[in-house]
Design an enzyme around this catalytic site. Structure first.
Site, PDB file in Angstrom:
ATOM      1  N   TYR A  71       7.910 -72.448 -24.022  1.00 25.58           N
ATOM      2  CA  TYR A  71       9.323 -72.104 -24.169  1.00 25.58           C
ATOM      3  C   TYR A  71      10.100 -73.290 -24.753  1.00 25.58           C
ATOM      4  O   TYR A  71      10.965 -73.114 -25.603  1.00 25.58           O
ATOM      5  CB  TYR A  71       9.941 -71.687 -22.826  1.00 25.58           C
ATOM      6  N   PHE A 123      26.829 -63.782 -51.488  1.00 22.30           N
ATOM      7  CA  PHE A 123      25.676 -63.010 -51.048  1.00 22.30           C
ATOM      8  C   PHE A 123      26.141 -62.160 -49.866  1.00 22.30           C
ATOM      9  O   PHE A 123      26.979 -62.586 -49.078  1.00 22.30           O
ATOM     10  CB  PHE A 123      24.469 -63.884 -50.678  1.00 22.30           C
ATOM     11  N   THR A 124      25.569 -60.983 -49.741  1.00 20.54           N
ATOM     12  CA  THR A 124      26.052 -59.983 -48.773  1.00 20.54           C
ATOM     13  C   THR A 124      26.216 -60.538 -47.358  1.00 20.54           C
ATOM     14  O   THR A 124      27.314 -60.525 -46.803  1.00 20.54           O
ATOM     15  CB  THR A 124      25.088 -58.786 -48.761  1.00 20.54           C
ATOM     16  N   ASP A 214      22.899 -72.858 -49.565  1.00 15.42           N
ATOM     17  CA  ASP A 214      22.017 -71.735 -49.249  1.00 15.42           C
ATOM     18  C   ASP A 214      20.725 -71.988 -50.021  1.00 15.42           C
ATOM     19  O   ASP A 214      20.630 -71.743 -51.224  1.00 15.42           O
ATOM     20  CB  ASP A 214      22.654 -70.407 -49.658  1.00 15.42           C
ATOM     21  N   LYS A 257      11.671 -66.233 -47.896  1.00 13.33           N
ATOM     22  CA  LYS A 257      11.541 -66.180 -49.361  1.00 13.33           C
ATOM     23  C   LYS A 257      10.666 -67.343 -49.825  1.00 13.33           C
ATOM     24  O   LYS A 257       9.456 -67.301 -49.664  1.00 13.33           O
ATOM     25  CB  LYS A 257      12.923 -66.221 -50.013  1.00 13.33           C
ATOM     26  N   ARG A 381      21.900 -53.295 -56.464  1.00 18.42           N
ATOM     27  CA  ARG A 381      22.773 -54.455 -56.322  1.00 18.42           C
ATOM     28  C   ARG A 381      23.979 -54.200 -57.227  1.00 18.42           C
ATOM     29  O   ARG A 381      24.061 -54.684 -58.337  1.00 18.42           O
ATOM     30  CB  ARG A 381      22.068 -55.762 -56.720  1.00 18.42           C
ATOM     31  N   PHE A 448      24.965 -51.046 -47.741  1.00 17.87           N
ATOM     32  CA  PHE A 448      23.829 -50.693 -48.602  1.00 17.87           C
ATOM     33  C   PHE A 448      22.557 -50.440 -47.813  1.00 17.87           C
ATOM     34  O   PHE A 448      21.696 -49.680 -48.237  1.00 17.87           O
ATOM     35  CB  PHE A 448      23.584 -51.787 -49.652  1.00 17.87           C
TER      36      PHE A 448
HETATM   37  N1  F0G Z   1      20.882 -65.944 -48.612  1.00 19.29           N
HETATM   38  C1  F0G Z   1      20.252 -65.395 -49.653  1.00 19.29           C
HETATM   39  C2  F0G Z   1      20.453 -65.953 -51.014  1.00 19.29           C
HETATM   40  C3  F0G Z   1      19.420 -64.279 -49.446  1.00 19.29           C
HETATM   41  O1  F0G Z   1      18.791 -63.739 -50.502  1.00 19.29           O
HETATM   42  C4  F0G Z   1      19.267 -63.765 -48.141  1.00 19.29           C
HETATM   43  C5  F0G Z   1      18.451 -62.589 -47.912  1.00 19.29           C
HETATM   44  C6  F0G Z   1      19.941 -64.375 -47.090  1.00 19.29           C
HETATM   45  C7  F0G Z   1      20.737 -65.474 -47.358  1.00 19.29           C
HETATM   46  C8  F0G Z   1      19.844 -63.860 -45.686  1.00 19.29           C
HETATM   47  O2  F0G Z   1      18.647 -64.193 -45.104  1.00 19.29           O
HETATM   48  O3  F0G Z   1      17.577 -61.945 -44.731  1.00 19.29           O
HETATM   49  O4  F0G Z   1      16.666 -64.043 -43.692  1.00 19.29           O
HETATM   50  O5  F0G Z   1      18.784 -63.072 -42.876  1.00 19.29           O
HETATM   51  N2  F0G Z   1      18.108 -61.813 -48.825  1.00 19.29           N
HETATM   52  C9  F0G Z   1      17.247 -60.656 -48.709  1.00 19.29           C
HETATM   53  C10 F0G Z   1      17.092 -60.036 -50.069  1.00 19.29           C
HETATM   54  C11 F0G Z   1      17.619 -59.701 -47.646  1.00 19.29           C
HETATM   55  O6  F0G Z   1      16.458 -58.978 -50.136  1.00 19.29           O
HETATM   56  O7  F0G Z   1      17.568 -60.593 -51.057  1.00 19.29           O
HETATM   57  P1  F0G Z   1      17.880 -63.263 -44.046  1.00 19.29           P
END
Ligand code: F0G
Length: 456
Positions: A71, A123-124, A214, A257, A381, A448
């Site tokens: 833990y 980014f979303t 990021d 990624k 997108r 989305f």
């Molecule tokens: N920043 C970027 C540039 C991303 O592409 C993503 C995730 C995140 C932050 C968030 O990270 O998913 O680990 O919580 N992108 C995915 C995509 C979902 O399909 O582009 P996460």
């Protein structure tokens, strides 16, 4: 020019299922024309995302067996911390379950109600966490980034005038940090140059504003710097990655990624006090500060993945495969975002379906049509991803209306890329027959992922 091939061989295979066109038609209707709602068993080639979908190496799998599932104080955490300090150069590490866990913590800690957060395109999840913390995201990317035809080599560069104007207008005290992404996802996987980042650093130093990076796809960005930025031709990728990180004060990472794992992430910080606050917050939302939502084995695989992610042969093959697909589509005359991105090829849905207005959701429509044609799963997108304006309740209408063909790392072969290109060409030839979609169900956050659509 001689051919080169993937710098690995295949040790284990995962069979994929191929269903008929009729079955795919049924499946997409059941999924409300949203590729996120398809079952993976109904997908032939899955290009929904490069997130958590990559193949781990035998070294990483061996590392999984060394999981120290304590833990507190897991040995694997210390390996992870060492890898982050060595390759990225940040001082302190707070592990999180994935990228948005880190975004949540940094946004809550640094952003106050009424603040503005400039960034090189939204980014979303990043933007949503900034908003939930009371901030407003402001796009300060160069205009070229919004033009899919523009072949600027560094479309993720910051427009320094836009940034300085914002700082002057709002005051530096209303800007908690500048949010800089490497290999900007929503722009089509486009890089920022080191030259530009250095200028952003100078400008933010002048106003004493930190930069939060990021770094989800930092190695891919470094590859483009090596290819395109004078003076970096012979610099190893790992040194470029290190230099990028050294120009920023902290980072959020979705390790799913670049870093070649199926789950994981972290927040990295140089500031000791901020780090302590983040360490305290992580125990509330993610888990203890030495695992943050990851199992010990996940942290070990991640530590090894970071090492592999900056290897020259790996990154050349990774980005090279995306370039291969993109060039095929260009040869076929299919409109895509140029230059070809690092993690995927982005189809220009506005151009492919000019007879659809943005209210007819061209990118969503195109993604559904591609799935029905071949079982290739892609992602919207465009206007659906852009969500609604929080004040007016209207759709945000982004200039880019794209379908992302995202390539997982080390998963598919060149033959898969050929099949994808042929399917896109088939849909493109038949584009005039394609009719639009409208919302049937729309959830409040990150719509989305879970929206449902119907034929208009
Ligand atoms: N920043 C970027 C540039 C991303 O592409 C993503 C995730 C995140 C932050 C968030 O990270 O998913 O680990 O919580 N992108 C995915 C995509 C979902 O399909 O582009 P996460």
């Amino acid at each position: 020019k001689r051919s080169w091939a993937e710098p690995y061989k295949i040790k284990m295979v995962e069979p994929v299922r191929m269903i008929s066109r009729e079955e795919r038609q049924e499946a997409i209707e059941e999924a409300g024309y949203n590729t996120f709602l398809l079952r993976s068993r109904d997908v032939y080639i899955d290009l929904l995302t490069d997130s958590g979908t990559s193949a781990m190496s035998d070294r990483q799998w061996a590392g999984m067996m060394l999981g120290d599932e304590a833990y507190a104080g897991s040995e694997n955490f210390y390996h992870l911390e060492e890898a982050i300090q060595k390759f990225y150069g940040y001082k302190h590490v707070v592990p999180t379950h994935q990228g948005r866990g880190a975004e949540h913590i940094i946004s809550q800690l640094m952003i106050k109600e009424g603040d503005f957060v400039p960034g090189n395109m939204y980014f979303t999840t990043t933007k949503l966490h900034q908003e939930l913390a009371g901030g407003t995201f402001v796009d300060v990317i160069i205009d070229e980034a919004h033009d899919p035809e523009n072949e600027h080599p560094f479309k993720a560069n910051v427009d320094l005038e836009k940034l300085e104007r914002l700082i002057e207008e709002k005051g530096a005290d209303r800007i908690p940090y500048v949010s800089i992404a490497t290999s900007v996802n929503m722009a089509g996987g486009q890089p920022i140059s080191l030259g530009n980042l250095k200028k952003v650093r100078e400008l933010t130093d002048k106003y004493d504003i930190p930069i939060i990076h990021d770094m989800t796809r930092v190695a891919e960005n470094a590859y483009f710097i090596k290819q395109r930025e004078p003076g970096y031709e012979d610099v190893p990728i790992k040194d470029i990655v290190h230099e990028i990180c050294s120009l920023t004060d902290g980072a959020t990472m979705s390790a799913k990624k670049d870093a070649l794992v199926n789950i994981g992430g972290f927040l990295a910080l140089n500031d000791e006090e901020l780090f302590k606050l983040a360490q305290n917050m992580v125990v509330v939302y993610e888990g203890l500060h030495t695992y943050g939502g990851m199992a010990g084995r996940d942290m070990e695989a991640l530590a090894i993945g970071i090492t592999e992610s900056v290897e020259e042969n790996h990154i050349r093959a990774r980005v090279g495969q995306v370039q291969y697909l993109g060039e095929k589509l260009l040869d076929m005359g299919v409109p895509i975002v140029k230059p070809i991105g690092s993690h995927g090829v982005f189809l220009n849905a506005r151009k492919i379906l000019p007879h659809l207005s943005q209210d007819e959701l061209p990118a969503q429509t195109l993604a559904a049509a591609l799935y029905v044609d071949s079982g290739v799963r892609s992602m919207e997108r465009g206007v659906v991803s852009a969500g609604r304006n929080h004040e007016t309740g209207e759709h945000n209408y982004p200039e880019l209306e794209l379908v992302r063909l995202t390539i997982p790392r080390r998963v598919y072969t060149q033959a898969h890329m050929d099949v994808v290109a042929e399917s896109v060409e088939a849909v493109y030839k038949n584009r005039e027959e394609i009719t639009g979609l409208e919302f049937d169900y729309e959830p409040e956050y990150l719509r989305f992922f879970q929206s449902r659509f119907k034929k208009r």
